[in-house]
Scaffold this active site. Sequence first.
Site: not given
Ligand code: NAD
Length: 471
Positions: A169, A244, A278, A378
């Site tokens: 997804k 992550e 991240c 962040e």
């Molecule tokens: P997000 O949490 O909004 O979304 C991530 C994914 O989760 C998307 O595909 C989204 O559609 C899905 N999602 C959203 N709500 C959901 C739910 N209720 N159930 C299941 N899936 C759901 O994050 P984002 O805005 O896409 O990305 C930025 C964030 O990702 C930042 O906080 C960043 O730090 C983190 N990030 C972490 C890493 C790591 O390796 N630790 C790497 C890259 C980004």
Amino acid sequence: MKTISQHYIDGAFVDSHGREVMEIVNPTNGKVIARETLADEEDARLAIAAAKRAFATFGRTTKEERAKILRRLHEVVSASVDHLTDVMVEEYGGTVRFSRLIVEAGASVFLAAEKALQELPLSRSWGTTTVTWEPVGVAGLITPWNANSFFLSAKLASALAAGCTAVIKPSELSALQTQAWIECVHEAKLPKGLCNVVTGRGDVVGAELVRNPDVAKISFTGSVGVGKSIMRDGAATMKRVTLELGGKSPNILLDDVDLDEAIPRALGIAFLNSGQACAAGTRLLVPKSRLDAVKQAIVDAMPAFPVGDPTDPKTAVGPMVTEKQCERVQSYIRKGIEEGAEVLVGGEGHPKGLEAGHFVKPTVFVNVSNDMTIAREEIFGPVLCVIAYGTEQDAIRIANDTTFGLHAFVSGTNLPRARRVASQILAGRVAINGMLDDQQAPFGGFKHSGIGREFGTFGIEAFLEPRAILE
Ligand code: NAD
């Protein structure tokens, strides 16, 4: 105008059952470039059913059979690096410099997983007891928008290495990049149902993966808030989870550091992926005795980090992914000023001449204390906080005074001392003297930065379950 109205299920492109259509905007100029039909729960269920059917056979494959698939995926993704890079630049606004590197890393991750698989013992025995490591089942892989094809490849590589089948997804903000990636995966002619991809909203398709009893494991990369909800909602079906999540990584400059090297590196680490990373080192901890020299070195180094057109190879900072993200970053810059931090470079507003896109000014704050909002939350944009410290112990304390623990950086010329400091930092990875990567080393967070690790043998183990047979 491009349209995307299909998902990838059971080895074929199939029409979406979803009805919601979303516009895809080029963040560099704000123009609509495509329309995508978002998947719904029914699409997700079809993908899960396909993965479940495929698991019955794939879950019993040998290491060599899986290794062959990983090599094939490496070949097809490697052959598409140029195209995947172009789409990442267009849809996401990643700088061409960064985008190429991360797409290449996404190709090599398949070979890294193959190497790890070969090294990982999948059975052990003693006396009349035998333990084998079994794939957990269907894996739901949920990814963010900031390095799309890399996350898709990395998560799929570990899942397949373990013998799991996958339903991916991806972020709804990455539909064009996902489409380009699926087209190359399709070229690999994998057995049907191994890799299914349904792009839709998180609270629709993601939520279905999390609650569906036929999904054994969720590997999620994204925000802390969504990570927590996955853990909570996944408990109902006893999901295994790898999370992550975010970071607020400290970058400690020790007092013997060479500023000519360390400052350009620190800015590169802070503005990595236009700050939407991240692992970005967003808290620069500087010895008080060298603060003035650090400020001057930052001002001198900034011209090497131009903001602008991401297709230009000289550009270091591109636009933010969406207008909303751009506004969010601007609001943090405002908050920093309100709370008393001083803008050394950058500040609020769009950079001159870049008003049409979602650009922010790469910004460095000084006079930041670690309890300010900009030092605690962040931001996910090109904003660096410079925090002064007294002793080495102060630096370690400030570095660890955060709810996050994903990554950290230490710079200094005395290596044993840098290692001693690194060993006291509560973070999943600590890099000494640079932004370093090793695809066999575990990646993941302490504290609120997540649960579990990815990459290498650690990443494959996250998709395995030990079974002991006692005679
Ligand atoms: P997000 O949490 O909004 O979304 C991530 C994914 O989760 C998307 O595909 C989204 O559609 C899905 N999602 C959203 N709500 C959901 C739910 N209720 N159930 C299941 N899936 C759901 O994050 P984002 O805005 O896409 O990305 C930025 C964030 O990702 C930042 O906080 C960043 O730090 C983190 N990030 C972490 C890493 C790591 O390796 N630790 C790497 C890259 C980004």
